[in-house]
Design an enzyme around this catalytic site. Structure first.
Site, PDB file in Angstrom:
ATOM      1  N   CYS A   1       0.846  -1.189   0.000  1.00  0.00           N
ATOM      2  CA  CYS A   1       0.000   0.000   0.000  1.00  0.00           C
ATOM      3  C   CYS A   1       0.880   1.237   0.000  1.00  0.00           C
ATOM      4  O   CYS A   1       2.052   1.178   0.360  1.00  0.00           O
ATOM      5  CB  CYS A   1      -0.882   0.006   1.232  1.00  0.00           C
TER       6      CYS A   1
ATOM      7  N   TYR B   1      -5.780 -13.641  -3.379  1.00  0.00           N
ATOM      8  CA  TYR B   1      -5.189 -13.092  -2.152  1.00  0.00           C
ATOM      9  C   TYR B   1      -5.878 -13.651  -0.912  1.00  0.00           C
ATOM     10  O   TYR B   1      -7.080 -13.451  -0.715  1.00  0.00           O
ATOM     11  CB  TYR B   1      -5.329 -11.568  -2.244  1.00  0.00           C
TER      12      TYR B   1
ATOM     13  N   HIS C   1      -3.036 -11.696   5.522  1.00  0.00           N
ATOM     14  CA  HIS C   1      -3.292 -10.539   6.379  1.00  0.00           C
ATOM     15  C   HIS C   1      -4.621 -10.598   7.132  1.00  0.00           C
ATOM     16  O   HIS C   1      -5.103  -9.576   7.606  1.00  0.00           O
ATOM     17  CB  HIS C   1      -3.210  -9.229   5.559  1.00  0.00           C
TER      18      HIS C   1
ATOM     19  N   ASP D   1       3.385  -9.050   9.979  1.00  0.00           N
ATOM     20  CA  ASP D   1       4.045  -9.217   8.680  1.00  0.00           C
ATOM     21  C   ASP D   1       5.015  -8.060   8.437  1.00  0.00           C
ATOM     22  O   ASP D   1       6.133  -8.259   7.969  1.00  0.00           O
ATOM     23  CB  ASP D   1       2.953  -9.252   7.594  1.00  0.00           C
TER      24      ASP D   1
END
Ligand code: ADP
Ligand code: SF4
Length: 691
Positions: A31, A170, A173, A266
């Site tokens: 991001c 995906y 997360h 992460d």
């Protein structure tokens, strides 16, 4: 220069399904606070990565449907054909340099409150959304599942049309609809999509198969999967379900991009994790699949990278932050310029930008996020405009960056530093618990300055305003521009966000500032640390003092300790650490008065007062800019012009105290602007919505 043959392995091509990456450097999705809002800025930022040698350059998460959005966060959007041109900008920019463009298709399930689309969120089962929003997600029925699969397929086709070479399914997360289906904590379904692991994996499998079917002829289909969620047996762990899922789907995707979850783990900061910290969780994956495996771990050392490949931990070196701090990291290794690598310091200022939805910035790389707006490039800079000499006063982050960038422009620079060591605030701060990697801000610049004959460094040279005027005309110096980077000093009167007047009674007790603590001041007995700064320093000082045996009470008017670190993903870990160390914490609390051996505190909500014992008080509130030189020189226009000094500018903390990232940026900006065309009439360049 030639590259060291030791690193040849990093430059081997890797086949990923129908496409081939030209080396093993892989910019994983990250991001950036630009997203769909700033597509030109985004494309220019990604282009620099491709130019710098990353063979795969990915997007951030790209929302595939209005049933999952987190506006006002600025991520990617691919809801319909109208979104294709913006993404095409990025793929074209990446392809220009022979790299592959990857897209991370995302549906956030119950982690999206949909405050913009006003569509009730969807999830495997009905439950509250993950934020504090007063919203609940509804359970998906069979039609919803069929629709979701259609949306993903359509998004994959549109991504292909936009020119992407690699398309993600995906599931990482903890914030994707697929992870919600995988999770037995979240997925309480009783149909074929819930219950057994086989059932919970069903949608994941279908999506991989359908994406391959839709675009797999020419695009690689990658999976991003978090093998460890740190949620105990009810979550995915690398020892049981994480491993079983990889086993079940082993050969299905063209590439496994594996990590640990949640995002704060992460993307752990260097305060909490060292380079390569994910290895013990993800290393099993390669033994279960023949497909290329990508992993991350804030890799900046080529030796560590080679070791990861040779020991079979991963096939491609995944990086977000190292590619932000140095978009040219692969090129520098390739060309044997290891000394020039701008190593990430793991501070997570880049993450902060995404959290508050402003274009990405980086402590180490001041050009990050400014590629389009200012036309800055991390490795190229406008040559000097004249033979003028420049004096830079102060060798902290601002002064070092300024001297370096001016030297790279070809200016003759004199850098005067008062102390015996360059580095300014990072010298002292990097000795605090967990902040050792921050010294890289100094080390990179000092190393680069050594190679620049244009820059002369004078340490142990505390220069006065008279000397600045007097020396300018001396033959051996002869400068026409002065840049003041003299830093800032912590206040000791308690003035800060919450007190605009000094705290009464400070004369009754030994009072220390962060500068005193970092200088090794002798603190006695029970310590109260009053944090009205709210970033890392209050918490770090409490940790330091507690670690040497003091009883410590950390007081802050904010609702959480070190509250601003929520944006750098560190707040929870900081609080946990302090609690484990048994530092007393008092939030929403004001320090009102100080008496002999005690302080009076007040609740910021009820104003009720309490007293607590205090032998030493540390005030972490606000800083004075060290702008005496600047103020004095400004009052001497005649002397200045007689001395041949054309410009004087204050940069970094002595201009306005802020983060190290801001100081580096300020130094870089001043160096770029020296003798540039005046900017006053140029509007602030921004991406306007077309009407
Ligand atoms: P910034 O973050 O803005 O770079 P720092 O406080 O980290 O600020 O660094 C300021 C540096 O300037 C320190 O290393 C300090 O020793 C140095 N300095 C301050 N005043 C003078 C001066 N008059 N002459 C030379 N160096 C100075
Ligand atoms: Fe690394 Fe900090 Fe730059 Fe992020 S902001 S890339 S963590 S140096």
């Amino acid at each position: 220069m030639k590259r060291d043959p030791r690193f040849d392995i990093l430059f081997e091509p890797v086949k990923i399904g129908p496409v081939t990456a030209r080396n093993r450097f892989y910019q994983v999705p990250h991001c950036n606070g630009m997203g769909y809002v700033q597509p030109n800025s985004l494309a220019a930022m990604r282009e620099v990565k491709a130019e710098g040698g990353w063979s795969v350059v990915c997007t951030e998460e790209v929302w595939i449907h209005p049933t999952a959005e987190i506006v006002p966060h600025a991520e990617g959007i691919l809801w319909d054909d109208g979104d294709i041109p913006a993404l095409e900008k990025m793929t074209e920019a990446v392809h220009k340099h022979g790299s592959l463009a990857g897209i991370e298709l995302q549906h956030g399930g119950y982690c999206s409150s949909n405050n913009y689309s006003r569509i009730p969120p969807i999830a495997p089962s009905a439950l509250s959304v993950s934020s504090y929003d007063p919203v609940q997600a509804r359970a998906m029925d069979k039609t919803d599942i069929i629709n979701f699969r259609k949306w993903h397929r359509k998004a994959a086709l549109r991504a292909k049309q936009a020119g992407f070479d690699l398309i993600y399914v995906y599931a990482a997360h903890s914030g994707t609809l697929l992870t919600h289906f995988l999770s037995r904590r979240i997925n309480k379904r009783t149909d074929e999509y819930g219950g057994s692991l086989e059932n919970r994996v069903r949608l994941f499998r279908e999506l991989i198969e359908e994406t391959k079917d839709a675009v797999g002829d020419s695009c690689a289909v990658a999976v991003r999967f978090a093998v460890e969620e740190f949620l105990g047996p009810m979550g995915i762990t690398s020892e049981n379900e994480g491993r079983e899922i990889v086993e079940m789907l082993a050969e299905l995707p063209d590439l496994w991009d594996v990590n640990i979850s949640k995002w704060s783990i992460d993307s752990a900061s260097s305060r909490f994790e060292a380079e390569g910290y994910q290895e013990s969780y993800i290393s099993f994956v390669k033994s279960l699949t023949s497909k290329p495996v990508v992993g991350v771990g804030r890799f900046t050392s080529p030796d560590t990278m080679v070791s990861q490949i040779k020991r079979g931990v991963m096939d491609m070196i995944g990086a977000a932050r190292p590619s932000i701090a140095d978009p040219f990291l692969p090129k520098k290794i390739e060309e044997g310029r290891m000394d020039e690598i701008r190593e990430c310091i793991g501070c997570n200022i880049c993450v902060m930008s995404d959290q508050i939805s402003v274009p990405i910035r980086c402590t180490q790389n001041p050009t990050m996020g400014e590629e389009w707006r200012r036309g800055w490039h991390p490795e190229r800079i406008e040559p000097r405009k004249s033979d003028d000499g420049v004096l830079v006063v102060g060798g902290g982050p601002a002064g070092l960056e300024c001297a370096l960038a001016l030297g790279q422009r070809g200016y003759r620079v004199m850098l005067a530093e008062a102390t015996s060591e360059l580095g300014g605030r990072v010298n002292s701060e990097s000795h605090l618990p967990g902040l050792a990697e921050w010294a890289r801000v100094r080390d990179y610049r000092v190393q680069m300055l050594e190679g620049l004959s244009e820059v002369t460094v004078y340490c142990e040279n505390p220069i006065s305003s008279e000397e600045i005027i007097e020396f300018s005309a001396k033959d051996q110096f002869n400068y026409s521009h002065v840049l003041l980077a003299t830093g800032a000093t912590w206040r000791n009167d308690g003035i800060g966000k919450n007190h605009r007047e000094p705290i009464p009674g400070l004369e009754n007790i030994p009072v220390f500032t962060p500068d005193d603590i970092m200088d090794g001041a002798s603190v006695q007995g029970r310590v109260v640390v009053y944090d009205d700064d709210h970033y890392y320093l209050g918490g770090v000082i409490a940790e330091k003092l507690r670690s040497v045996g003091h009883e410590v009470l950390l007081v802050t008017p904010a609702p959480q300790i070190s509250i601003w670190t929520q944006y750098t993903l560190e707040q929870e870990q900081i609080q946990k650490k302090l609690m484990e160390l048994r530092v007393e914490l008092s939030t929403q609390t004001e320090l009102v008065t100080v008496n002999d051996g005690m302080v009076e505190l007040s609740c910021v909500v009820t104003e009720s007062r309490t007293e607590t014992a205090c032998d030493s008080l540390v005030l972490v509130t606000e800083r004075f800019p060290n702008d005496e030189l600047f103020c004095f020189l400004q009052e001497q226009p005649e002397k200045i012009s007689k001395a041949g000094i054309k410009t004087i500018r204050c940069i970094g903390d002595c201009h306005a105290p802020a983060t190290i990232a801001a100081a580096v940026y300020s130094g870089h900006l001043a160096a770029r602007e020296l003798e540039a065309e005046p900017q006053e009439e140029v509007p602030f360049l921004r991406e306007r919505v077309k009407i």
